[in-house]
Design a protein around this motif. Structure first.
Motif, PDB file in Angstrom:
ATOM      1  N   ARG A  62       0.832  -1.198   0.000  1.00  0.00           N
ATOM      2  CA  ARG A  62       0.000   0.000   0.000  1.00  0.00           C
ATOM      3  C   ARG A  62       0.869   1.252   0.000  1.00  0.00           C
ATOM      4  N   TRP A  63       0.393   2.285  -0.700  1.00  0.00           N
ATOM      5  CA  TRP A  63       1.049   3.589  -0.704  1.00  0.00           C
ATOM      6  C   TRP A  63       0.126   4.579  -0.009  1.00  0.00           C
ATOM      7  N   SER A  64       0.717   5.472   0.759  1.00  0.00           N
ATOM      8  CA  SER A  64      -0.063   6.495   1.450  1.00  0.00           C
ATOM      9  C   SER A  64       0.864   7.669   1.727  1.00  0.00           C
ATOM     10  N   CYS A  65       0.376   8.655   2.497  1.00  0.00           N
ATOM     11  CA  CYS A  65       1.174   9.844   2.790  1.00  0.00           C
ATOM     12  C   CYS A  65       1.350   9.992   4.291  1.00  0.00           C
ATOM     13  N   LEU A  66       2.590  10.237   4.708  1.00  0.00           N
ATOM     14  CA  LEU A  66       2.857  10.478   6.119  1.00  0.00           C
ATOM     15  C   LEU A  66       2.349  11.876   6.469  1.00  0.00           C
ATOM     16  N   HIS A  67       1.584  11.979   7.530  1.00  0.00           N
ATOM     17  CA  HIS A  67       0.999  13.246   7.996  1.00  0.00           C
ATOM     18  C   HIS A  67      -0.046  13.776   7.034  1.00  0.00           C
ATOM     19  N   ALA A  68      -0.631  12.932   6.211  1.00  0.00           N
ATOM     20  CA  ALA A  68      -1.735  13.353   5.344  1.00  0.00           C
ATOM     21  C   ALA A  68      -2.653  12.154   5.151  1.00  0.00           C
ATOM     22  N   PRO A 103       0.437  15.658  -0.514  1.00  0.00           N
ATOM     23  CA  PRO A 103       0.543  17.116  -0.440  1.00  0.00           C
ATOM     24  C   PRO A 103       1.990  17.536  -0.180  1.00  0.00           C
ATOM     25  N   SER A 104       2.333  18.685  -0.691  1.00  0.00           N
ATOM     26  CA  SER A 104       3.666  19.238  -0.478  1.00  0.00           C
ATOM     27  C   SER A 104       3.976  19.276   1.019  1.00  0.00           C
ATOM     28  N   GLY A 105       5.185  18.906   1.390  1.00  0.00           N
ATOM     29  CA  GLY A 105       5.576  18.920   2.799  1.00  0.00           C
ATOM     30  C   GLY A 105       5.317  17.609   3.519  1.00  0.00           C
ATOM     31  N   THR A 106       4.612  16.669   2.846  1.00  0.00           N
ATOM     32  CA  THR A 106       4.432  15.343   3.451  1.00  0.00           C
ATOM     33  C   THR A 106       5.321  14.342   2.714  1.00  0.00           C
ATOM     34  N   MET A 107       5.365  13.131   3.220  1.00  0.00           N
ATOM     35  CA  MET A 107       6.224  12.119   2.591  1.00  0.00           C
ATOM     36  C   MET A 107       5.387  10.973   2.040  1.00  0.00           C
ATOM     37  N   LEU A 108       5.835  10.472   0.896  1.00  0.00           N
ATOM     38  CA  LEU A 108       5.223   9.281   0.296  1.00  0.00           C
ATOM     39  C   LEU A 108       5.640   8.071   1.130  1.00  0.00           C
ATOM     40  N   GLU A 109       4.682   7.253   1.531  1.00  0.00           N
ATOM     41  CA  GLU A 109       5.060   6.098   2.348  1.00  0.00           C
ATOM     42  C   GLU A 109       4.530   4.802   1.763  1.00  0.00           C
ATOM     43  N   SER A 110       5.306   3.737   1.991  1.00  0.00           N
ATOM     44  CA  SER A 110       4.955   2.403   1.490  1.00  0.00           C
ATOM     45  C   SER A 110       4.828   1.450   2.665  1.00  0.00           C
ATOM     46  N   TYR A 111       3.735   0.673   2.680  1.00  0.00           N
ATOM     47  CA  TYR A 111       3.501  -0.368   3.689  1.00  0.00           C
ATOM     48  C   TYR A 111       3.500  -1.720   3.004  1.00  0.00           C
TER      49      TYR A 111
END
Lengths: 207, 295
Positions: free
Chosen positions: B169-175, B188-196
């Motif tokens: 899964r892909w999601s955004c840290l802090h979003a 969104p700008s300022g957040t990080m792309l995250e992978s689970y």
């Protein structure tokens, strides 16, 4: 005496109960101590784990042999449609001649690879099928090639065939060093030798 | 001892009866223990320990899928053991340095490299959680240590599109509002792309690897390990945070689209360290840190 008779009996019972909950897994799990909740029936396995190293296929084949044979089948299968396009996309005789020779060699290598894979007892399904690996021409690239005019086709064909041959020679050379089955390492030697030859012929093709 | 007074002997018998009773209570119900335990505010009832293992190196190698064939693979980013290459075996790992906290974890972890505009990007935060979840609580309480030398591959590097089999899964840290997706998401700008990515947690109890590198492990079915793979081990959850955001059209993995995310794990935790964490964190359902102690 009564106390000393009861004590060993109780202790034995304890040991039995502990063993029953003790999940005698292969990794030498000690019996749980109090504080470790153990509610379920134990999940136990009798056999010890297989030793570390590559998975043990039957006979003289090691993990490198299997991986190389599977990769070679996948890579060679992928390059055939590229070679098949040559007669219809270019009139250049030197390119057409090279494509015919590479095709014949690859067909023979494919047969040998498949037979060796059968003998190795490896799974029939190829783990690399349909997977874009280094040196492989992709479906999108193939579509582009199918409509490219002669000169453009020859340029792209040269690039893709070079990438394929360079990768083939690289992994075949590694298989010669790390493989175990003599027939497989011999095939790798042939693939590396013919691939190197085709690379120099490719470099001499008229632009 | 033989001359122990009758009262003494009775006490001793009572002690054993009490001990047996406690043991039967343990057997009977884990819930009883939980209620009986003094409520300690600092203990979080989550079965977990973890290792933080920053990026180590990149190589087009894969010692599980292409053992002995350097350059055969697409590009991989390695975490944990610092020496992993196409030839790596368990002995190499046990002698390797590591990027992990804790330092005792010399396991090797690798994923296809992420590219943004064809430039490799490495995750800024790399966490490997070991969890007791996904199976019934009585099975969690019986979790076995991951065997030394075990190799696990999760995800499908050959996927041609996101489908029902996609596990990553892909999601955004802090979003969190962006939600989780099987393919790259627009963070969104300022957040990080995250992978689970969750690894299979049921082992066949016999093989450290298999010819297809998958069939010795299985995912749980109806909160239990299937009869073919009866041994419940901690569930490895790989969480990667990449310092990129914005238009996902800029991103690709070395293996293809976002849905081709996969992870490889070569277990080299020292057996005693793994066992201690399973006993102290997973089975009793206690949230532990990298040191394997209640955090």
């Amino acid at each position: 005496m009564r106390p000393s008779a009861v004590t060993p009996a109780a202790a034995t019972l304890l040991v039995v109960v502990l063993l029953a909950v003790g999940c005698a897994g292969p990794a030498a799990t000690p019996a749980p101590v109090s504080g470790t909740p153990t509610g379920a029936a134990p999940v136990t396995t009798g056999a010890p784990p297989t030793p570390a190293g590559t998975p043990s296929p039957s006979g003289p084949f090691n993990g490198t042999d299997i991986a190389w044979l599977q990769l070679t089948v996948a890579m060679h299968e992928r390059v055939l449609p590229l070679l098949d396009l040559v007669p219809e996309r270019t009139a250049e005789p030197a390119v057409r001649r090279l494509a015919v020779r590479v095709r014949e060699t690859h067909r023979a290598d494919l047969d040998r690879s498949r037979r060796l894979l059968d003998r190795s007892g490896a799974p029939q399904t190829n783990p690399h099928e349909g997977h874009d690996m280094p040196g492989m021409v992709t479906a999108t690239e193939l579509t582009t090639l199918g409509t490219a005019p002669d000169a453009e086709f020859r340029r792209l064909f040269g690039e893709h065939l070079r990438a394929h041959l360079e990768q083939s020679v690289r992994v075949a050379t590694a298989e010669q060093r790390s493989g175990a089955d003599p027939d497989t390492t011999a095939l790798a030697g042939a693939v590396a030798r013919t691939g190197t030859g085709y690379l120099s012929q490719l470099a001499q093709l008229p632009g | 001892m033989e001359r122990a007074a009758p009262l003494h002997a009775l006490r001793r018998r009572l002690r054993f009866v009490t001990l047996l009773g406690a043991l039967l209570a343990l057997l009977g119900g884990y819930a009883v223990i939980e209620r009986a335990e003094p409520a300690e505010a600092r203990i979080v009832r989550v079965a977990e320990f973890l290792a933080d293992c920053p990026y180590s190196h990149r190589l087009p190698d894969d010692p599980i899928i292409y053992p002995g064939l350097p350059g055969a693979s697409h590009m991989h980013s390695f975490f944990g053991a610092t020496t992993t290459n196409a030839y790596t075996n368990l002995a190499d790992l046990l002698n390797s340095n590591t990027t992990c906290n804790p330092r005792v974890d010399v396991s090797s972890y690798w994923v296809p490299t992420l590219y943004a505009d064809n430039v490799p990007v490495e995750p800024a935060i790399v966490t490997f959680y070991y969890l007791g979840e996904g199976v019934r609580s009585d099975i969690v309480a019986n979790t076995q240590p991951l065997p030394l030398g075990l190799r696990i591959v999760a995800g499908n590097a050959r996927a041609t599109g996101p489908d029902s089999t996609t596990i990553s899964r892909w999601s955004c840290l802090h979003a969190g509002h962006v939600g989780a997706s099987k393919d790259f998401v627009n963070c969104p700008s300022g957040t990080m792309l995250e992978s689970y990515l969750d690894f299979p947690q049921c082992w066949n109890g016999r093989d450290l690897d298999s010819p297809d590198h998958k069939s010795h492990m299985a995912y749980p079915v109806n909160q239990a390990c299937p009869p073919t793979h009866p041994v419940a081990v901690p569930k490895l959850r790989q969480v990667l945070r990449y310092p990129v955001s914005g238009d996902p059209a800029r991103f690709r993995l070395a293996s293809g689209g976002g849905f081709t995310m996969h992870g490889d794990f070569f277990n080299a935790w020292p057996e005693a360290e793994m066992l201690r964490r399973v006993q102290d964190c997973i089975r009793p359902v206690i949230k532990c840190g990298a040191d394997g102690r209640s955090s």
